[in-house]
Write a protein that holds these residues in place. Structure first.
Motif, PDB file in Angstrom:
ATOM      1  N   ASN A  33       1.472   0.231 -10.627  1.00 39.16           N
ATOM      2  CA  ASN A  33       0.424   0.329 -12.639  1.00 39.16           C
ATOM      3  C   ASN A  33       0.004   1.019 -12.709  1.00 39.16           C
ATOM      4  O   ASN A  33       0.226   2.158 -13.556  1.00 39.16           O
ATOM      5  CB  ASN A  33       0.045  -1.187 -12.381  1.00 39.16           C
ATOM      6  CG  ASN A  33       0.613  -2.544 -12.779  1.00 39.16           C
ATOM      7  OD1 ASN A  33       1.784  -2.616 -13.067  1.00 39.16           O
ATOM      8  ND2 ASN A  33      -0.041  -3.671 -12.359  1.00 39.16           N
ATOM      9  N   CYS A  34      -0.963   1.647 -11.646  1.00 37.51           N
ATOM     10  CA  CYS A  34      -1.467   2.891 -12.025  1.00 37.51           C
ATOM     11  C   CYS A  34      -1.633   3.834 -10.953  1.00 37.51           C
ATOM     12  O   CYS A  34      -0.275   3.974 -10.124  1.00 37.51           O
ATOM     13  CB  CYS A  34      -3.312   2.198 -11.861  1.00 37.51           C
ATOM     14  SG  CYS A  34      -3.655   1.022 -10.498  1.00 37.51           S
ATOM     15  N   CYS A  37      -2.157   2.636  -7.523  1.00 37.41           N
ATOM     16  CA  CYS A  37      -1.240   2.036  -6.737  1.00 37.41           C
ATOM     17  C   CYS A  37       0.158   3.638  -6.005  1.00 37.41           C
ATOM     18  O   CYS A  37       0.660   3.782  -5.253  1.00 37.41           O
ATOM     19  CB  CYS A  37       0.299   1.822  -8.295  1.00 37.41           C
ATOM     20  SG  CYS A  37      -0.347   0.002  -8.756  1.00 37.41           S
ATOM     21  N   GLU A  38      -0.301   4.480  -7.373  1.00 41.77           N
ATOM     22  CA  GLU A  38       0.560   5.531  -6.419  1.00 41.77           C
ATOM     23  C   GLU A  38       0.210   6.319  -5.340  1.00 41.77           C
ATOM     24  O   GLU A  38       0.605   6.776  -4.613  1.00 41.77           O
ATOM     25  CB  GLU A  38       0.005   6.385  -7.901  1.00 41.77           C
ATOM     26  CG  GLU A  38       0.694   7.744  -7.904  1.00 41.77           C
ATOM     27  CD  GLU A  38       1.273   9.195  -8.646  1.00 41.77           C
ATOM     28  OE1 GLU A  38       2.182  10.195  -8.896  1.00 41.77           O
ATOM     29  OE2 GLU A  38       0.120   8.772  -9.455  1.00 41.77           O
ATOM     30  N   TRP A  56       5.623   9.377  -7.073  1.00 40.61           N
ATOM     31  CA  TRP A  56       6.067   8.184  -7.041  1.00 40.61           C
ATOM     32  C   TRP A  56       5.631   8.447  -8.861  1.00 40.61           C
ATOM     33  O   TRP A  56       4.773   8.965  -8.822  1.00 40.61           O
ATOM     34  CB  TRP A  56       5.445   6.717  -6.716  1.00 40.61           C
ATOM     35  CG  TRP A  56       5.412   5.752  -7.621  1.00 40.61           C
ATOM     36  CD1 TRP A  56       6.350   4.825  -7.272  1.00 40.61           C
ATOM     37  CD2 TRP A  56       4.625   4.812  -8.222  1.00 40.61           C
ATOM     38  NE1 TRP A  56       6.846   4.068  -8.084  1.00 40.61           N
ATOM     39  CE2 TRP A  56       5.199   3.278  -8.760  1.00 40.61           C
ATOM     40  CE3 TRP A  56       3.017   5.448  -8.703  1.00 40.61           C
ATOM     41  CZ2 TRP A  56       5.213   2.796  -9.310  1.00 40.61           C
ATOM     42  CZ3 TRP A  56       2.905   4.394  -9.485  1.00 40.61           C
ATOM     43  CH2 TRP A  56       3.526   2.786 -10.062  1.00 40.61           C
ATOM     44  N   LYS A  58       4.204   6.303 -12.146  1.00 36.90           N
ATOM     45  CA  LYS A  58       4.576   5.243 -12.017  1.00 36.90           C
ATOM     46  C   LYS A  58       4.962   4.645 -13.454  1.00 36.90           C
ATOM     47  O   LYS A  58       5.429   3.939 -14.081  1.00 36.90           O
ATOM     48  CB  LYS A  58       2.417   5.331 -12.998  1.00 36.90           C
ATOM     49  CG  LYS A  58       1.801   5.891 -13.975  1.00 36.90           C
ATOM     50  CD  LYS A  58       0.011   5.744 -13.946  1.00 36.90           C
ATOM     51  CE  LYS A  58       0.048   6.931 -15.148  1.00 36.90           C
ATOM     52  NZ  LYS A  58      -1.532   6.818 -15.291  1.00 36.90           N
ATOM     53  N   LYS A  61       8.531   4.329 -12.602  1.00 32.94           N
ATOM     54  CA  LYS A  61       8.044   2.989 -11.034  1.00 32.94           C
ATOM     55  C   LYS A  61       9.718   3.311 -10.010  1.00 32.94           C
ATOM     56  O   LYS A  61      10.091   3.196  -9.682  1.00 32.94           O
ATOM     57  CB  LYS A  61       9.056   2.041 -11.415  1.00 32.94           C
ATOM     58  CG  LYS A  61       7.578   1.190 -12.904  1.00 32.94           C
ATOM     59  CD  LYS A  61       6.838   1.416 -12.255  1.00 32.94           C
ATOM     60  CE  LYS A  61       5.936   0.496 -13.356  1.00 32.94           C
ATOM     61  NZ  LYS A  61       4.656   1.403 -13.706  1.00 32.94           N
ATOM     62  N   CYS A 105      -3.467  -3.140  -9.850  1.00 32.04           N
ATOM     63  CA  CYS A 105      -2.390  -3.033  -9.376  1.00 32.04           C
ATOM     64  C   CYS A 105      -1.444  -3.637  -9.192  1.00 32.04           C
ATOM     65  O   CYS A 105      -0.699  -3.751  -8.964  1.00 32.04           O
ATOM     66  CB  CYS A 105      -2.912  -2.482  -8.227  1.00 32.04           C
ATOM     67  SG  CYS A 105      -3.676  -1.318  -7.658  1.00 32.04           S
TER      68      CYS A 105
END
Length: 124
Positions: A33-34, A37-38, A56, A58, A61, A105
């Motif tokens: 998501n964010c 996460c990245e 990556w 976001k 995806k 996340c």
């Protein structure tokens, strides 16, 4: 002497071409998501020996990875990301790893679709 020098230069050129042929890049979907996460997804991919690039996005995806095919393969990269808690097209993260993610996340796993049944693994 000139012939030996030309032969040596030719050998270096051929060696250089074969080395670059061992480097490849792939793109695939990773759920998250964010920005946290990245960072986690890219760090997991880069921790795999032979991976030289992980980027990556976001919004889409999609992750792009570059790696040395003599040191790793795409499945090992998918597994490393899944072990960090993020589902990929080929590997579903174990519930225990997904549950460790911060609240922001946690993506909707019902929408996390596998690319195909062939070659994907569920780790639960």
């Amino acid at each position: 002497m000139k012939l030996k020098l030309i032969g040596l230069i030719g050998l270096f050129l051929v060696s250089g071409l074969s080395l670059s042929a061992q480097q490849t890049s792939k793109k695939f979907k990773v759920f998250g998501n964010c920005g946290m996460c990245e960072n986690r997804i890219e760090k997991a991919a880069l921790a795999v020996d032979g991976v030289t690039l992980a980027d990556w996005n976001k919004e889409t995806k999609i992750i792009e990875v570059a790696f040395d095919t003599t040191k790793t393969d795409i499945h090992k990269i998918h597994m490393a990301i899944a072990n960090a808690g993020h589902d990929t097209e080929m590997h579903k993260a174990k519930d225990e790893n997904y549950n460790k993610l911060p609240a922001c996340c946690k993506y909707d796993r019902t929408n996390a679709e596998m690319k195909s049944d062939e070659g994907h693994h569920q780790h639960e």
